[in-house]
Design an enzyme around this catalytic site. Structure first.
Site, PDB file in Angstrom:
ATOM      1  N   HIS A 173     -77.967  84.666  15.759  1.00 47.97           N
ATOM      2  CA  HIS A 173     -77.863  85.917  16.521  1.00 47.97           C
ATOM      3  C   HIS A 173     -77.871  87.170  15.643  1.00 47.97           C
ATOM      4  O   HIS A 173     -78.536  88.158  15.955  1.00 47.97           O
ATOM      5  CB  HIS A 173     -76.599  85.869  17.395  1.00 47.97           C
ATOM      6  CG  HIS A 173     -76.689  86.705  18.629  1.00 47.97           C
ATOM      7  ND1 HIS A 173     -76.094  86.370  19.816  1.00 47.97           N
ATOM      8  CD2 HIS A 173     -77.302  87.888  18.862  1.00 47.97           C
ATOM      9  CE1 HIS A 173     -76.357  87.298  20.732  1.00 47.97           C
ATOM     10  NE2 HIS A 173     -77.079  88.233  20.170  1.00 47.97           N
ATOM     11  N   ASP A 193     -83.671  84.396  28.377  1.00 48.42           N
ATOM     12  CA  ASP A 193     -83.014  84.655  27.090  1.00 48.42           C
ATOM     13  C   ASP A 193     -81.521  84.855  27.292  1.00 48.42           C
ATOM     14  O   ASP A 193     -81.094  85.854  27.868  1.00 48.42           O
ATOM     15  CB  ASP A 193     -83.600  85.919  26.437  1.00 48.42           C
ATOM     16  CG  ASP A 193     -82.965  86.183  25.084  1.00 48.42           C
ATOM     17  OD1 ASP A 193     -83.462  85.614  24.089  1.00 48.42           O
ATOM     18  OD2 ASP A 193     -81.955  86.907  25.017  1.00 48.42           O
ATOM     19  N   LYS A 237     -78.512  81.481  21.479  1.00 47.83           N
ATOM     20  CA  LYS A 237     -78.251  81.934  20.103  1.00 47.83           C
ATOM     21  C   LYS A 237     -76.853  81.538  19.669  1.00 47.83           C
ATOM     22  O   LYS A 237     -75.933  81.528  20.499  1.00 47.83           O
ATOM     23  CB  LYS A 237     -78.368  83.471  20.019  1.00 47.83           C
ATOM     24  CG  LYS A 237     -79.569  84.035  20.771  1.00 47.83           C
ATOM     25  CD  LYS A 237     -79.654  85.549  20.766  1.00 47.83           C
ATOM     26  CE  LYS A 237     -80.712  86.035  21.740  1.00 47.83           C
ATOM     27  NZ  LYS A 237     -80.215  86.391  23.065  1.00 47.83           N
ATOM     28  N   TYR A 296     -72.869  85.788  25.418  1.00 44.36           N
ATOM     29  CA  TYR A 296     -73.017  86.433  26.736  1.00 44.36           C
ATOM     30  C   TYR A 296     -72.087  85.789  27.765  1.00 44.36           C
ATOM     31  O   TYR A 296     -71.837  86.379  28.824  1.00 44.36           O
ATOM     32  CB  TYR A 296     -74.465  86.366  27.253  1.00 44.36           C
ATOM     33  CG  TYR A 296     -75.509  87.024  26.381  1.00 44.36           C
ATOM     34  CD1 TYR A 296     -75.157  87.807  25.281  1.00 44.36           C
ATOM     35  CD2 TYR A 296     -76.861  86.862  26.644  1.00 44.36           C
ATOM     36  CE1 TYR A 296     -76.122  88.382  24.470  1.00 44.36           C
ATOM     37  CE2 TYR A 296     -77.836  87.449  25.835  1.00 44.36           C
ATOM     38  CZ  TYR A 296     -77.455  88.199  24.753  1.00 44.36           C
ATOM     39  OH  TYR A 296     -78.414  88.773  23.942  1.00 44.36           O
TER      40      TYR A 296
END
Ligand SMILES: NC(=O)c1ccc[n+]([C@@H]2O[C@H](COP(=O)([O-])OP(=O)(O)OC[C@H]3O[C@@H](n4cnc5c(N)ncnc54)[C@H](OP(=O)(O)O)[C@@H]3O)[C@@H](O)[C@H]2O)c1
Length: 277
Positions: free
Chosen positions: A114, A51, A81, A56
């Site tokens: 998200h 994930d 996402k 990120y």
């Protein structure tokens, strides 16, 4: 016989796609060597679901680790996402291309909105529906959607989200949201399952002792027994292995109820009804 006996076990999403019950999270895991090593360790430990998210900043490293693993594409389940600043129809399509390029994958297994950015998430989701219909993603879903967001979306979409990924941990079990998703065939997925490392919870330790397991393992097992997909994060090899070692014990119904009883609605992350990013 326990329902959950192997890390390879999957839940069938509402479109027939199989998603592993246990996955590996990489929020805050640094791009480059750190994420490449963590994902390599996770794949070695048997995790097959990763994930990540555009925000990120480590999709490239995740992609490198996947490419280096030698695993067949169909053995893996990769989630990413679309970030808030890229929400909207065209900008989501563009963001998707960027994510897929970084991950070095033609098809993403699960693509999520998200956060429910007001005024934008419906257009964003329309872009996900387009990607899904064109076969670029195997399943689409949402993250951080509460009942009002889901009510609004479900009244305005063609494809029911396959997954809703939300903060879910013993202090925040959101029973109404759980039932809502279950009734509509939306698989609930837990983020920050390990309380972001704040595992000093006497009840969990007590239950763990009875099974020869850690508090982290108790929570992850509880997730599965509650029917919730879970994605613990760690950059520590021993913990990555520990978090995957949850398929040889079972919590009693009474233990599950006791853990449910810890719920006080306490969040470690942001509140989807009140965020400004
Ligand atoms: N959709 C969203 O908005 C959203 C938000 C947050 C997270 N997520 C996803 O959910 C995943 C998990 O959430 P999270 O990363 O926030 O937190 P988490 O998995 O609840 O906790 C991670 C923390 O726990 C520590 N830890 C891991 N295993 C442990 C163990 N066995 N014993 C003791 N400590 C342990 C880790 O330390 P070390 O790494 O130092 O080992 C890290 O500090 C994320 O990585 C991300 O993929 C999604």
């Amino acid at each position: 016989m326990s329902k959950f006996t192997s890390i390879t076990q999957t839940t069938e999403l509402n479109n027939g796609i199989q998603m592993p019950w246990l996955g590996f999270g990489v929020f805050k895991t640094k791009e480059g060597e750190e994420v490449e090593q963590a994902v390599a360790d996770a794949l070695e430990a048997g995790y097959r679901s990763i994930d990540t998210a555009a925000i990120y900043g480590n999709e490239e490293g995740v992609g490198n680790a996947i490419a280096a693993s030698g695993l067949k594409r169909e053995e893996l389940f990769v989630t990413t996402k679309v970030w808030n600043s890229n929400q909207g129809f065209e900008s989501t399509l563009k963001a998707f291309e960027e994510s897929r390029r970084k991950l070095k994958l033609d098809v993403i297994d699960l693509y999520l909105v998200h956060w429910p950015v007001a005024g934008k998430y419906k257009d964003t989701y329309r872009a996900l529906e387009k990607l899904y219909k064109e076969g670029h993603v195997r399943a689409i879903g949402v993250s951080n959607f509460l009942i009002p967001h889901l009510d609004d979306l479900l009244g305005n979409c063609e494809v029911v989200p396959a997954v809703n990924q939300v903060e879910f941990q013993p202090y925040l079990t959101q029973p109404e949201l759980q039932s809502y998703c279950k009734e509509r065939g939306i698989q609930l997925e837990a983020w920050s399952p390990l309380l972001q490392g704040n595992l000093d919870v006497p009840l969990l330790q007590e239950i763990g002792q009875a099974h020869g397991k850690s508090a982290a393992q108790v929570i992850l097992r509880w997730d599965l027994q509650c029917g919730v997909v879970t994605i613990p994060k760690s950059v520590t090899k021993s913990r990555i292995i520990e978090n995957a070692d949850i398929f040889d014990f079972e919590l009693t119904a009474e233990e599950v109820e006791k853990i449910n009883g810890l719920n006080v609605g306490r969040r470690f992350g942001s509140d989807p009804m009140n965020f400004n990013f």
